[in-house]
Every structure is written in structure tokens, then in C-alpha cells.
Design a protein around this motif. Structure first.
Motif, PDB file in Angstrom:
ATOM      1  N   LEU A  89      -4.844  -4.558   5.880  1.00 14.68           N
ATOM      2  CA  LEU A  89      -4.860  -5.251   4.578  1.00 14.68           C
ATOM      3  C   LEU A  89      -4.604  -6.751   4.806  1.00 14.68           C
ATOM      4  O   LEU A  89      -3.645  -7.133   5.472  1.00 14.68           O
ATOM      5  CB  LEU A  89      -3.761  -4.662   3.665  1.00 14.68           C
ATOM      6  CG  LEU A  89      -3.467  -5.452   2.381  1.00 14.68           C
ATOM      7  CD1 LEU A  89      -4.693  -5.527   1.473  1.00 14.68           C
ATOM      8  CD2 LEU A  89      -2.299  -4.837   1.612  1.00 14.68           C
TER       9      LEU A  89
ATOM     10  N   ILE B  10      -5.564   0.786   6.836  1.00 21.28           N
ATOM     11  CA  ILE B  10      -4.754   0.149   5.767  1.00 21.28           C
ATOM     12  C   ILE B  10      -3.813  -0.912   6.329  1.00 21.28           C
ATOM     13  O   ILE B  10      -3.404  -1.824   5.624  1.00 21.28           O
ATOM     14  CB  ILE B  10      -3.940   1.151   4.895  1.00 21.28           C
ATOM     15  CG1 ILE B  10      -2.835   1.840   5.681  1.00 21.28           C
ATOM     16  CG2 ILE B  10      -4.835   2.133   4.188  1.00 21.28           C
ATOM     17  CD1 ILE B  10      -1.841   2.562   4.775  1.00 21.28           C
TER      18      ILE B  10
ATOM     19  N   TRP C  68      -3.898   2.130  -2.579  1.00 18.95           N
ATOM     20  CA  TRP C  68      -4.910   1.392  -1.824  1.00 18.95           C
ATOM     21  C   TRP C  68      -6.228   2.131  -1.906  1.00 18.95           C
ATOM     22  O   TRP C  68      -6.265   3.319  -2.206  1.00 18.95           O
ATOM     23  CB  TRP C  68      -4.486   1.220  -0.359  1.00 18.95           C
ATOM     24  CG  TRP C  68      -4.169   2.505   0.344  1.00 18.95           C
ATOM     25  CD1 TRP C  68      -2.959   3.142   0.353  1.00 18.95           C
ATOM     26  CD2 TRP C  68      -5.049   3.334   1.121  1.00 18.95           C
ATOM     27  NE1 TRP C  68      -3.028   4.299   1.086  1.00 18.95           N
ATOM     28  CE2 TRP C  68      -4.301   4.445   1.580  1.00 18.95           C
ATOM     29  CE3 TRP C  68      -6.394   3.247   1.488  1.00 18.95           C
ATOM     30  CZ2 TRP C  68      -4.857   5.453   2.372  1.00 18.95           C
ATOM     31  CZ3 TRP C  68      -6.941   4.251   2.285  1.00 18.95           C
ATOM     32  CH2 TRP C  68      -6.168   5.332   2.715  1.00 18.95           C
TER      33      TRP C  68
ATOM     34  N   VAL D 166      -9.494  -3.432   2.765  1.00 13.78           N
ATOM     35  CA  VAL D 166      -8.519  -2.658   2.004  1.00 13.78           C
ATOM     36  C   VAL D 166      -8.234  -3.396   0.704  1.00 13.78           C
ATOM     37  O   VAL D 166      -7.957  -4.597   0.717  1.00 13.78           O
ATOM     38  CB  VAL D 166      -7.199  -2.519   2.806  1.00 13.78           C
ATOM     39  CG1 VAL D 166      -6.257  -1.547   2.113  1.00 13.78           C
ATOM     40  CG2 VAL D 166      -7.483  -2.087   4.229  1.00 13.78           C
ATOM     41  N   LYS D 167      -8.311  -2.661  -0.397  1.00 18.33           N
ATOM     42  CA  LYS D 167      -7.971  -3.261  -1.692  1.00 18.33           C
ATOM     43  C   LYS D 167      -6.731  -2.563  -2.249  1.00 18.33           C
ATOM     44  O   LYS D 167      -6.470  -1.394  -1.949  1.00 18.33           O
ATOM     45  CB  LYS D 167      -9.143  -3.073  -2.658  1.00 18.33           C
ATOM     46  CG  LYS D 167     -10.428  -3.771  -2.203  1.00 18.33           C
ATOM     47  CD  LYS D 167     -10.778  -4.877  -3.164  1.00 18.33           C
ATOM     48  CE  LYS D 167     -12.037  -5.599  -2.783  1.00 18.33           C
ATOM     49  NZ  LYS D 167     -13.214  -5.125  -3.508  1.00 18.33           N
ATOM     50  N   VAL D 168      -6.009  -3.289  -3.069  1.00 18.52           N
ATOM     51  CA  VAL D 168      -4.799  -2.731  -3.680  1.00 18.52           C
ATOM     52  C   VAL D 168      -4.991  -2.697  -5.199  1.00 18.52           C
ATOM     53  O   VAL D 168      -4.856  -3.721  -5.867  1.00 18.52           O
ATOM     54  CB  VAL D 168      -3.558  -3.593  -3.308  1.00 18.52           C
ATOM     55  CG1 VAL D 168      -2.295  -3.030  -3.948  1.00 18.52           C
ATOM     56  CG2 VAL D 168      -3.404  -3.682  -1.801  1.00 18.52           C
TER      57      VAL D 168
ATOM     58  N   THR E 283       0.819  -1.218   0.000  1.00 17.88           N
ATOM     59  CA  THR E 283       0.000   0.000   0.000  1.00 17.88           C
ATOM     60  C   THR E 283       0.848   1.261   0.000  1.00 17.88           C
ATOM     61  O   THR E 283       0.409   2.306  -0.452  1.00 17.88           O
ATOM     62  CB  THR E 283      -0.900   0.079   1.256  1.00 17.88           C
ATOM     63  OG1 THR E 283      -0.060  -0.029   2.416  1.00 17.88           O
ATOM     64  CG2 THR E 283      -1.942  -1.009   1.271  1.00 17.88           C
TER      65      THR E 283
END
Ligand SMILES: NC(=O)c1ccc[n+]([C@@H]2O[C@H](COP(=O)([O-])OP(=O)(O)OC[C@H]3O[C@@H](n4cnc5c(N)ncnc54)[C@H](O)[C@@H]3O)[C@@H](O)[C@H]2O)c1
Ligand SMILES: [Zn+2]
Length: 340
Positions: free
Chosen positions: A232, A229, A323, A315-317, A184
Motif C-alpha cells: 500500500l 497489501i 482493503w 492497494v486501495k483502502v 488495512t
């Protein structure tokens, strides 16, 4: 190397230096009663190094393993402090991994409404991640970290020399949290994992990870926003940990970092990047694919304490160094789990 966590009157230094454990007495006031908490898996010499520098140091060794993060052991430590006449001006020092740090930190947070706490982390996971940030807790049965507090340490002393005795699998397990943070927040750190030898670069890896975590915690000490974050891979990771993790009964399971490593893969939205992450796992020796009972993991995730009004923030990357937060309901979570 020194970093300062800037949190107003709760600010503190993080010292990262080989041999620093031997200098604790120069860095902090040990001229008082000191409860030194360690566990049976940590070489006893590390706690002895600390005791030798104290006016009145008492070592308490709890059994190694997550099982010690419980109310019984917590109570035992409090009773010991009371018996030894500890008052509000005295000190608790943790010498060990995340288990000892979380447990001793919670003892310090609550004994007489709070006493000073110093963390001397001795695992990669705790040196990279858990020793800073002030989250301290014990578990209630299978419910992890459910009884806890935010209690910042007065000082964190990271001595990478202590890692020389850490079993290889634990050493690599902790690196999963650094890979997580790099995804992130630090593309260069991720590239180091791809190109360089982690043993040779361990101090840089610890330093860069601590820097990321410090910056996140400074912006959001009590996890109302951005601190998320750091989670994640943890929503799914905790689900996998519940089903496949090491417990008192299941001794051949996966470690926390290994579960997080698996849990973050479906959160990467860029296929190419997901491939690179798997390659890093293979290089390090982290699991890249493990079969687990998806129904069971899903059922566990639905009880995550982070669910609010039927939805959970994950949390997405979208790409390396980026992020975004995504709110999912139970079906959305299931879709991710099933790889849809
Ligand atoms: N507070 C936070 O922000 C935070 C963040 C991440 C994880 N955690 C917690 O951290 C815990 C996991 O921490 P961990 O991975 O450090 O596990 P751990 O504390 O159980 O340590 C792993 C094992 O290594 C042994 N050990 C520790 N240092 C050693 C050394 N130098 N040489 C040889 N053996 C050594 C321990 O006895 C233990 O058996 C979990 O309870 C997790 O919930 C907390
Ligand atoms: Zn973690």
C-alpha cells in the motif's frame, strides 16, 4: 514478547525485548564464525555487543546509506567471508536498519548457496517491517531491490533500546510503515496513532505491526497474492522516492517512509479517513502534502517491475481496516496521480 513466524521448516522466532541484544548468545548458536554487518551511522557499540558474545565474530562496517545496497559492497562482503574461511555452517548477523538487513540478508542467501542469517534491526522501519518476511536485496543503480531473493532469517532480535540513538526524523519515518499496516489491518492501531503518544507506545506499535506482517507473510510468503497489501502506498511512493528521495546526489530529499506516507494518501477512498490520516501525519511530523513533478513520477511508475501486461495492481483502502486490490493501466495510474 515473542512471536513465531510459522513457515514450516523455515519457521523462526521474533524476540521483542528491551536489552535483547545482550542476550543474543542465549538465543542463538554463536559458537561458529560470525560475520557481523553494520553501517557507519549505527553506533559501533551495538555490533560490539554482538561480537562480545561470539566465539569468532568479525565486524564489517559499510558506509551508511542506500548506496551500500549495491553489487560492489555485496561482493566485498562475500570476498571477506571467503578470505576468513567461512563455510556453510557459519552465520551472518545484521546489526542496523533496512539497508544493512537487506544487504547482509542477500549475502547470507547467496554465500555458498545460503548460510544462516540473524537480523538485529536498529531503526523503527526495520523493527516494524523490513527485518521479517525474508525479502533481501541490493539495488542496480536507481532500480531498487532488483537483485534479490527470499531468504528467511533464523532469528530476529528486536531491541527497542537501540532506538534511543536514532535521529528523530528516522524514528518517525519508520512509523509510516506502521500507519500503512494499520490502515488495512488494524483499526485500533490507527486509533492509537490518533490518540496516544508514540514514544510511550513504541513497543506496542512495533508488536502490533510485526503481528500484522507476520500474519500476511505466513499466508503468502513469496507475494503471489495477499502479501501485496504491504505494498500500500508503494507504487506511487517509489515514484516519489525516485524524484524526491534521498540519493547520493540529492541529500536534502525525502526518506522511504515519508514517500510511502505521501504515496498512500490517494489510495484512500474515504475522504473522512484521508483527513484523519493527514491529521496523524501532522501530529507525527510526517509530510502530508509535498509538491512534486507529477509527469516525472508518472514516467517512473510506468517502469515499475510489478507491471504485467500493461497493468499494475495497487492497494486501495475503502475504509479503516479494509482493503481491496485494483488493477490499473497507465491512464488509471495517471488519473490517481492527478487526483481525478
Ligand atoms: N526487506 C524488506 O521487506 C524491506 C521493507 C521496507 C524497506 N526495506 C528497505 O529498508 C531500507 C530503509 O531502511 P531504514 O529506514 O532502516 O534505513 P537505513 O538502514 O539507511 O537506516 C537509517 C539511518 O539510520 C542509521 N541508524 C540505524 N540504526 C541506528 C541507531 N540505532 N541509532 C542511530 N542511527 C542509526 C543508519 O546508519 C542510517 O544512516 C531501504 O533500502 C528499503 O528498501 C526493506
Ligand atoms: Zn516500505
Amino acid at each position: 514478547m515473542k512471536l513465531t513466524m510459522r513457515l514450516g521448516e523455515r519457521s523462526y522466532d521474533i524476540i521483542l525485548k528491551r536489552g535483547a541484544l545482550h542476550n543474543l548468545g542465549l538465543l542463538a548458536n554463536l559458537n561458529r564464525r560470525v560475520l557481523i554487518v553494520t553501517d557507519s551511522g549505527v553506533p559501533a557499540e551495538y555490533a560490539e555487543i554482538v561480537r562480545a558474545q561470539c566465539r569468532e565474530g568479525h565486524i564489517e562496517t559499510v558506509p551508511q546509506g542506500e548506496g551500500s545496497k549495491c553489487l560492489k559492497v555485496y561482493e566485498k562482503l562475500l570476498c571477506r567471508m571467503l578470505e576468513l574461511g567461512f563455510d556453510r555452517g557459519d552465520l551472518v548477523v545484521a546489526v542496523g536498519g533496512g539497508v544493512v538487513g537487506d544487504l547482509a540478508g542477500f549475502v547470507a542467501a547467496t554465500y555458498m548457496r545460503g548460510v544462516d542469517f540473524i537480523n538485529c534491526p536498529t531503526t523503527t522501519l526495520s523493527q516494524i517491517d523490513s527485518s521479517i518476511g525474508g525479502k533481501v536485496a541490493v539495488d542496480l543503480g536507481a532500480a531498487k531491490n532488483i537483485v534479490g531473493a527470499f531468504w528467511q532469517p533464523r532469528l530476529v532480535v528486536v531491541d527497542p533500546d537501540t532506538l534511543s540513538t536514532l535521529p528523530r526524523r528516522h524514528f518517525i519515518n519508520g512509523l509510516a510503515e506502521a500507519v500503512k499496516m494499520s490502515l488495512t489491518s488494524d483499526a485500533e492501531l490507527f486509533e492509537m496513532f490518533e490518540k496516544l503518544d508514540v514514544d510511550a507506545e513504541i513497543e506496542t506499535i512495533i508488536y502490533r505491526s510485526l503481528l500484522i506482517k507476520k500474519q500476511v507473510v505466513e499466508k503468502d510468503e513469496t507475494e503471489k497474492g495477499m502479501r501485496a497489501i504491504l505494498n500500500l502506498g508503494h507504487t506511487l511512493g517509489h515514484g516519489i522516492e525516485a524524484v524526491k528521495g534521498i540519493t547520493g546526489r540529492r541529500t536534502n530529499g525525502l526518506y522511504h517512509g515519508e514517500c510511502v506516507a505521501l504515496g498512500l494518501l490517494p489510495m484512500i477512498e474515504d475522504r473522512q479517513l484521508a483527513k484523519r490520516v493527514r491529521a496523524v501525519y501532522r501530529k507525527l511530523g510526517l509530510p502530508a502534502r509535498v509538491a512534486y513533478n507529477k509527469e516525472k513520477v508518472w514516467a517512473y511508475m510506468l517502469h515499475d517491475k510489478k507491471f504485467r501486461d500493461g497493468r499494475i495492481t495497487v492497494v486501495k483502502v475503502p475504509g479503516l481496516g479494509c482493503w481491496r486490490l485494483d488493477k490499473l493501466d497507465a491512464d488509471g495510474l495517471n488519473a490517481i496521480l492527478m487526483g481525478k
